[in-house]
Design a protein around this motif. Structure first.
Motif, mmCIF file in Angstrom:
data_model
loop_
_atom_site.group_PDB
_atom_site.id
_atom_site.type_symbol
_atom_site.label_atom_id
_atom_site.label_comp_id
_atom_site.label_asym_id
_atom_site.label_seq_id
_atom_site.Cartn_x
_atom_site.Cartn_y
_atom_site.Cartn_z
ATOM 1 N N UNK A 145 0.843 -1.177 0.000
ATOM 2 C CA UNK A 145 0.000 0.000 0.000
ATOM 3 C C UNK A 145 0.885 1.237 0.000
ATOM 4 N N UNK A 146 0.509 2.204 -0.806
ATOM 5 C CA UNK A 146 1.199 3.484 -0.899
ATOM 6 C C UNK A 146 2.567 3.404 -1.578
ATOM 7 N N UNK A 147 3.300 2.329 -1.331
ATOM 8 C CA UNK A 147 4.668 2.249 -1.857
ATOM 9 C C UNK A 147 4.903 0.957 -2.624
ATOM 10 N N UNK A 157 -1.778 -1.146 -4.075
ATOM 11 C CA UNK A 157 -2.759 -0.069 -4.145
ATOM 12 C C UNK A 157 -2.056 1.217 -3.734
ATOM 13 N N UNK A 158 -2.135 2.214 -4.569
ATOM 14 C CA UNK A 158 -1.397 3.437 -4.259
ATOM 15 C C UNK A 158 -1.993 4.602 -5.011
ATOM 16 N N UNK A 159 -1.611 5.808 -4.608
ATOM 17 C CA UNK A 159 -2.080 6.907 -5.432
ATOM 18 C C UNK A 159 -0.940 7.381 -6.318
ATOM 19 N N UNK A 188 14.942 5.926 -0.490
ATOM 20 C CA UNK A 188 14.550 4.529 -0.331
ATOM 21 C C UNK A 188 13.036 4.350 -0.349
ATOM 22 N N UNK A 189 12.308 5.472 -0.345
ATOM 23 C CA UNK A 189 10.846 5.377 -0.366
ATOM 24 C C UNK A 189 10.325 5.748 -1.742
ATOM 25 N N UNK A 190 9.558 4.851 -2.322
ATOM 26 C CA UNK A 190 9.197 5.013 -3.729
ATOM 27 C C UNK A 190 8.363 6.259 -3.987
ATOM 28 N N UNK A 191 7.532 6.655 -3.013
ATOM 29 C CA UNK A 191 6.722 7.849 -3.252
ATOM 30 C C UNK A 191 7.619 9.078 -3.403
ATOM 31 N N UNK A 322 -3.710 -1.256 -8.387
ATOM 32 C CA UNK A 322 -4.811 -0.299 -8.397
ATOM 33 C C UNK A 322 -4.265 1.086 -8.096
ATOM 34 N N UNK A 323 -4.422 1.956 -9.054
ATOM 35 C CA UNK A 323 -3.896 3.312 -8.917
ATOM 36 C C UNK A 323 -5.052 4.265 -8.648
#
Lengths: 344, 344
Positions: A145-147, A157-159, A188-191, A322-323
């Motif tokens: 989730x998120x990343x 699932x992420x935005x 290191x964090x994909x967002x 899921x985006x």
DNA sequence: ATGAAAGCGCTAACAA
DNA sequence: TTGTTAGCGCTTTCAT
């Protein structure tokens, strides 16, 4: 604590009959059922989930590991997860990795030991895969989730950080900004990577040269990091005319820095934020943000996870991504830059 | 998933030996240990916590039920609990009752079924005792946090709401305020009752008549409730000159109402808050608050709980109540009331 | 509709 | 130092 055997004795039946009552098996006479229920009541009997899970191999528990429990973005996800889980007869164990891979590993191990039926994870380090492979190799359904985790195909699932950051940056460019600072989380964090990507893309598209000194990678997504980096940016010889806050914590730090330097928003400096800062937006809705619906993220991730848990049947191999599209909310924290240095 | 038996076979030893390796029993030769460890590694063996807990009756798990996971006050407590638990070899299951007694009951039942060794709870309804008695009657150590249960003597860690509210009110009175509104949570929550109590005490002491219309009990501790009640208070024929926000969410709602009514703080209206609103205090430190150290509350509650779990020995009967004194932080959200209606 | 036997994965208690 | 036996509390399977 009373066991099923105690109940059986008290009710004068076999343990099997008690078990049937507990599990609502239909082959129990009304009469027997009542006797058993009364015995359970009197003894204050509470079924032992350990014994039950051991034998059935179904714990009806989901694990959720978030990376920062004090960030309302994640706790709102947690609510979404929890509500959806309950609706489907599952319970949730919520863990907080605190952006620390070791803690995260610890919790993964714990969840695995407890034989949870699935895990939802927002990874603390998107480049380390070992612990993730641990989960997958054991065939425990996993939804990120998120990343994302680089190089691994996992349900997620992420935005859309790239697009959201693009929009936010484009908005600033359209207002006339050419020097836009961005303060973001660690690499290191994909967002963080994605948001910088979206930022760069917007600059490129407009033919604006990208200056490395304006891109500030933090050690953490934190108020402190936002603050320190904002001070640096704003005291640059040639400071930016706008600053992009990489998440809500960073934005708060930026706002603090701006205030301490006695700058005015938007007259002296424009600010945008990736993600909402509720307390501020409620009391004084001035901040232009990209807004994410994190509750829905939680719901969707859980539904996806339950899907995997139930039907190993359908398409076990193909990845579900899921985006969710975040929303640009324009308020009043941005203006056009004072000195019109427009080149075009 | 591999079991201890698989490991034993692979390593060519008995399951008992494997068990010894897992539990770091000293009576295992270095040689055997290595053989076993290798087998575990190769099989990706993860001990089954269900089986382990079933037999040892020790799960090394604590349950924490908070009443609102999106409130940073509680998530900071959660961090304190978690850190302390880990330090002591325990893990934490975090549950969110969402201020809903039914959800809370559900979670208590879950934790009991999972045979957690102790529970930390901030009750959603301080007047309902049934579910609490369920825990106590089963001899599961319980520590209440932040809130009390009326009529029951249970270990508890909380900050002094009466005194904090008293100080906050006294501060306003000393500034000259006579009509002080208070917007608070519902009566079923002890902190709400206590804060009103402290408020009343301060008024009484100064001989100020208490007007019921100035005391607003909300349906929830929420921004929405704070907002709605603030609007009502501020549009009263004879509105208060100061408003006391019962917790951080309510305060945010109050600030929104003040803003929408285009009033200025502190010129038109003074505001104080029980509990800090971080995002606001960081970006713009103007709000005078009673500040609580919730992280420490979590730590202390956990230490107390572990004490009970370990030593049923010492003083099983006498109640431990730990009161933390909150701190008045004076900033700039209060002034003296305009119309000097001082009676004395 | 009810029960007896076997066993889930592990460890306590003992034996060797 | 290692292994054997029994059993934690429950459900599955098969009888009755």
């Amino acid at each position: 604590m009373a066991t099923i055997k105690d109940v059986a004795e008290k009710a004068g039946v076999s343990v099997m009959t008690v078990s049937r009552v507990i599990n609502n098996n239909k082959y129990v006479s009304q009469e027997t059922r009542e006797k058993v229920e009364q015995a359970m009541e009197e003894l204050g009997y509470i079924p032992n989930a350990l014994a039950h899970g051991l034998i059935t191999k179904k714990t009806h528990v989901l694990g959720l590991i978030v990376s920062d429990i004090t960030n309302p973005f994640f706790t709102t996800i947690a609510r979404g997860v929890e509500d959806t889980a309950i609706k489907n007869g599952f319970n949730t164990i919520l863990c907080n990795s605190d952006e620390d891979v070791e803690k995260e590993e610890r919790y993964i191990e714990l969840l695995l030991r407890k034989r949870v039926e699935g895990i939802i994870l927002s990874p603390a380090d998107c480049d380390k895969r070992r612990r993730i492979e641990q989960i997958i190799s054991r065939k425990i359904p996993l939804v990120l989730i998120d990343r994302r985790i680089s190089g691994l195909q996992i349900d997620r699932v992420y935005s859309d950080s790239i697009n959201g950051a693009y929009e936010l940056t484009k908005y600033l460019i359209d207002l006339g900004h050419r020097r836009i600072g961005i303060i973001i989380g660690p690499r290191r964090i994909s967002t963080a990577v994605d948001r910088v990507e979206g930022y760069k893309r917007a600059l490129q598209e407009e033919g604006i040269s990208m200056e490395e000194e304006l891109i500030r990678w933090g050690k953490k997504y934190s108020r402190e990091d936002g603050y320190l980096n904002a001070i640096e940016l704003l005291t640059l010889e040639h400071p930016p005319t706008a600053i992009f806050g990489g998440n809500r914590l960073i934005t708060v730090g930026i706002l603090r820095a701006i205030r301490e330097l006695k700058l005015r928003i938007p007259d002296d400096i424009s600010v945008v934020s990736f993600d909402e800062v509720e307390d501020i937006s409620v009391t004084n809705p001035f901040l232009t943000v990209i807004s994410q619906n994190s509750y829905v993220m939680g719901v969707v991730a859980t539904e996806q996870l339950l899907e995997r848990i139930r039907g190993n049947n359908k398409s076990p191999e193909d990845l579900q991504e899921i985006v969710l599209q975040p929303r640009l909310v324009i308020r009043k924290s941005c203006g056009s830059p004072k000195e019109e240095v427009m080149k075009e």
